[in-house]
Design an enzyme around this catalytic site. Structure first.
Site, PDB file in Angstrom:
ATOM      1  N   ARG A  88       0.810  -1.221   0.000  1.00 43.94           N
ATOM      2  CA  ARG A  88       0.000   0.000   0.000  1.00 43.94           C
ATOM      3  C   ARG A  88       0.839   1.265   0.000  1.00 43.94           C
ATOM      4  NH1 ARG A  88      -3.545   0.700   4.290  1.00 43.94           N
ATOM      5  NH2 ARG A  88      -2.576  -0.910   5.529  1.00 43.94           N
ATOM      6  N   GLU A  91       0.837   3.988  -2.998  1.00 42.94           N
ATOM      7  CA  GLU A  91      -0.299   4.885  -3.245  1.00 42.94           C
ATOM      8  C   GLU A  91      -0.082   6.253  -2.606  1.00 42.94           C
ATOM      9  OE1 GLU A  91      -3.510   3.569   0.231  1.00 42.94           O
ATOM     10  OE2 GLU A  91      -3.581   2.592  -1.715  1.00 42.94           O
ATOM     11  N   CYS A 117       4.571  -5.355  -7.985  1.00 42.37           N
ATOM     12  CA  CYS A 117       3.210  -5.250  -7.467  1.00 42.37           C
ATOM     13  C   CYS A 117       2.640  -3.840  -7.635  1.00 42.37           C
ATOM     14  CB  CYS A 117       3.207  -5.703  -6.011  1.00 42.37           C
ATOM     15  SG  CYS A 117       1.592  -6.060  -5.312  1.00 42.37           S
ATOM     16  N   TYR A 137       0.685  -5.794 -10.250  1.00 47.74           N
ATOM     17  CA  TYR A 137      -0.441  -6.517  -9.699  1.00 47.74           C
ATOM     18  C   TYR A 137      -1.631  -6.215 -10.616  1.00 47.74           C
ATOM     19  CZ  TYR A 137      -3.720  -8.524  -6.435  1.00 47.74           C
ATOM     20  OH  TYR A 137      -4.693  -9.319  -5.880  1.00 47.74           O
TER      21      TYR A 137
END
Length: 191
Positions: A88, A91, A117, A137
């Site tokens: 994460r 982001e 990813c 991903y």
């Protein structure tokens, strides 16, 4: 000794930070793991993403990872390659102007770059994927396409190479991801 800049951050995927960092140091590179707004000795929290048959990956608390270099001391000309972890963290890392400048430098100078990813989100934000073939991903695939990249739908344990860029969908690809990155870094490993 060649030096690698390793971008990571809070709630990065655990394996995608720990394993490449350790593998690259194991083969003899000096790896500086950094995160914006953090300094050498600070830790980041990681998250373990797993594939358990759900519609997307599951997420569990991971380990704390200690950064070994301060982000504000990074001088991009001193590095031979760049690795971007997934999870994460990308982001929000892609919102940092210095992160974007760093990525653009590596593409402008044609230095080796590896992203895995969701790390590819930083590449799309830096506007460096136009006309490139790469993977990520699958949920990041639409971003690659919107940024002008040619998304490659490959198995989760494979890597894709386009010139100086190595990308992979997720951590099961570590053996091929790191092997291909070592090749573009010019490493020779004999068995």
């Amino acid at each position: 000794m060649k030096k690698i800049l390793f971008l990571t951050g809070d709630f990065t995927e655990d394996y995608e930070t720990m394993v490449p960092f350790q593998m690259l140091e194991m083969v003899g590179y000096k790896v500086h793991a950094v995160c914006p707004d953090k300094k050498k000795g600070d830790t980041i929290k990681t998250a373990i993403h797993d594939f358990e048959g759900d519609q997307t990956y599951s997420e569990k608390p991971g380990h704390n990872f200690t950064l070994n270099y301060s982000f504000n001391q990074v001088e991009v000309d001193n590095y031979d390659g760049l690795v971007i972890a997934g999870g994460r963290a990308p982001e929000y890392l892609r919102l940092n102007p210095k992160v974007i400048e760093i990525v653009k430098h590596f593409f402008k100078t044609n230095k080796p770059v590896a992203a895995i990813c969701h790390g590819i989100q930083i590449l799309t934000a830096a506007n460096v994927v136009k006309g490139r073939k790469l993977t990520a991903y699958p949920a990041v695939g639409p971003e690659v396409t919107l940024a002008g990249g040619d998304f490659q739908d490959i198995a989760v344990d494979e890597a894709y190479v386009d010139g100086n860029l190595v990308t992979s969908p997720a951590w099961p690809a570590h053996p091929s991801f790191i092997r291909e990155f070592l090749k573009i870094m010019g490493a020779k490993i004999e068995i």
